[in-house]
Design an enzyme around this catalytic site. Structure first.
Site, short mmCIF file in Angstrom:
data_model
loop_
_atom_site.label_atom_id
_atom_site.label_comp_id
_atom_site.label_asym_id
_atom_site.label_seq_id
_atom_site.Cartn_x
_atom_site.Cartn_y
_atom_site.Cartn_z
N ALA A 1 22.47 5.78 9.37
CA ALA A 1 21.92 6.03 8.03
C ALA A 1 20.54 5.42 7.83
CB ALA A 1 22.88 5.47 6.97
N CYS B 1 10.69 -7.84 23.45
CA CYS B 1 10.43 -9.28 23.52
C CYS B 1 11.73 -10.02 23.76
CB CYS B 1 9.82 -9.76 22.21
SG CYS B 1 8.22 -9.02 21.95
#
Ligand code: PMP
Length: 386
Positions: free
Chosen positions: A202, A325
């Site tokens: 969603a 990262c």
């Protein structure tokens, strides 16, 4: 703030939030109740859940019984792959993924492989498109399932879902499609897409975080993973009705997907052309192939992504890099690596993803303000290049 990170998540639509609040607060209705309870409030919640399921099915072109609500796309992806694999006949123990699936999905591939399941990866070409003939070569009578995303979250490249569905089905295997980035940005219907299972989330389409769905074709052999009576036994756990209401309302707002796609493609093209004119060393990946209308994946020479993101931040623009990262270090994007892009170029990758809140004024502002900030850096880079 100018938000150009719609592929990461989207701001919830006001209508979505307004529809969720009464379900969360429970002040004006019994919608806070457990939809499995027999009392009045429980029945009210159950009726609302059924209505939302019908809405979701109508918008996504499937039957209500084919909708399995989940906590998002990561769960839907895991549920689909493990559910299809566990239900496959014992002679089918190999799974086939594309090499550019979402990072969480590739972790699942690694976990399956560690557990003794053979996982094969379909390569992509240097423009980010899927190598369909390699996909064909990987099919066979030992394949339990094939998993392919509909659109890549980094490059935006659209994947050949119907072609791969035909290849998988010819080999007797079901196809799971991660359509998280596709639904809401391109027209979609489960009944005609060719896939047997489709994941969506969603929060990529103006809905809330923490809710999504797995669409599961009726009759496809499937082994539930989280046991419980909810969702016809396919996904146990008390339903997140507020989130499901948010998902249904967000989907109902998608009645203009084609017009919005054309608007965003226009804005994206203006952005790419304007930046390329001002900064000739800018490079856009997958520019010439079918891709999502609002996604622009680019690098400015070999300026490290964090340098560009810092300048964007100074301009009040939120965007993201193509690097993953982890504990302080940056790894080049696995998608660009799969496309054969050298690490130094991949570490320069910046993704600008436009969405429903993006305006022509925002694009004009960026074209006006970013080139003067990057131009001196690029000149210096050229002078110091070996
Ligand atoms: N698949 C793709 C292609 C995605 O882009 C994302 C979100 N970045 C996910 C899966 C995960 O979705 P969720 O946040 O709902 O778990």
């Amino acid at each position: 703030m100018i938000y150009l990170d719609h592929n990461a998540t989207t701001p919830p639509a006001p209508a979505v939030v307004a529809a969720m609040l009464p379900v969360l607060s429970g002040l004006s209705s019994g919608l806070w109740a457990n939809a499995s309870s027999q009392h009045g409030p429980g029945q009210e919640a159950r009726r609302a859940l059924g209505a939302m399921r019908t809405t979701v099915a109508r918008v996504l072109g499937c039957k209500p019984a084919e909708v399995v609500f989940t906590s998002g796309a990561t769960e839907a992806n895991h549920l689909a792959v493990r559910g299809l694999l566990d239900a496959a006949p014992p002679e089918r123990r190999r799974v086939v993924f594309s090499s550019v699936e979402h990072a969480g999905h590739l972790r699942l591939a690694r976990a399956l492989s560690d557990g003794g399941v053979q996982v094969d990866f379909i390569p992509v070409q240097s423009d980010g498109t899927l190598d369909v003939s390699a996909a064909g070569a990987l099919m066979g009578p030992d394949v339990a399932l094939v998993s392919l995303m509909a659109a890549n979250n980094e490059t935006g490249v659209l994947m050949p879902v119907t072609e791969v569905a035909a290849l998988a089905h010819a080999a007797g295997a079901p196809l799971h499609v991660d359509a998280t980035q596709f639904i809401g940005k391109q027209p979609f219907a489960f009944s005609t897409c060719g896939a047997d299972a489709v994941s969506l989330s969603a929060h990529k389409l103006q809905g809330p975080k923490g809710v999504g769905a797995l669409l599961l074709r009726q009759g496809v052999p499937f082994a539930p993973q989280t046991l419980g009576s909810q969702e016809r036994g396919r996904r146990g756990g008390t339903e997140n009705l507020a989130g499901i209401v948010g998902l249904a309302v967000a989907l109902e707002l998608l009645d203009d997907v084609s017009a919005e796609a054309a608007r965003l493609a226009g804005l994206r093209d203006a952005l790419e052309c304007g930046l390329a004119r001002a900064l000739p060393t800018m490079h856009v990946w997958s520019r010439g192939v079918p891709r999502l209308p609002g996604t622009s994946y680019l690098r400015f020479g070999q300026l490290p992504a964090e340098v560009v993101l810092h300048r964007l931040d100074r301009l009040g623009v939120a965007a993201s890099s193509g690097a993953a990262c982890s504990s302080g270090g940056s790894e080049p994007s696995h998608v660009l690596t799969a496309m054969g892009v050298p690490a130094a170029e991949a570490l320069a990758a910046v993704r600008l993803s436009l969405g429903r809140t993006t305006t022509a004024e925002e694009v004009a502002y960026l074209l006006h303000t970013l080139p003067p900030l990057l131009e001196p850096l690029l000149r210096e880079e050229m002078l110091t290049a070996p």
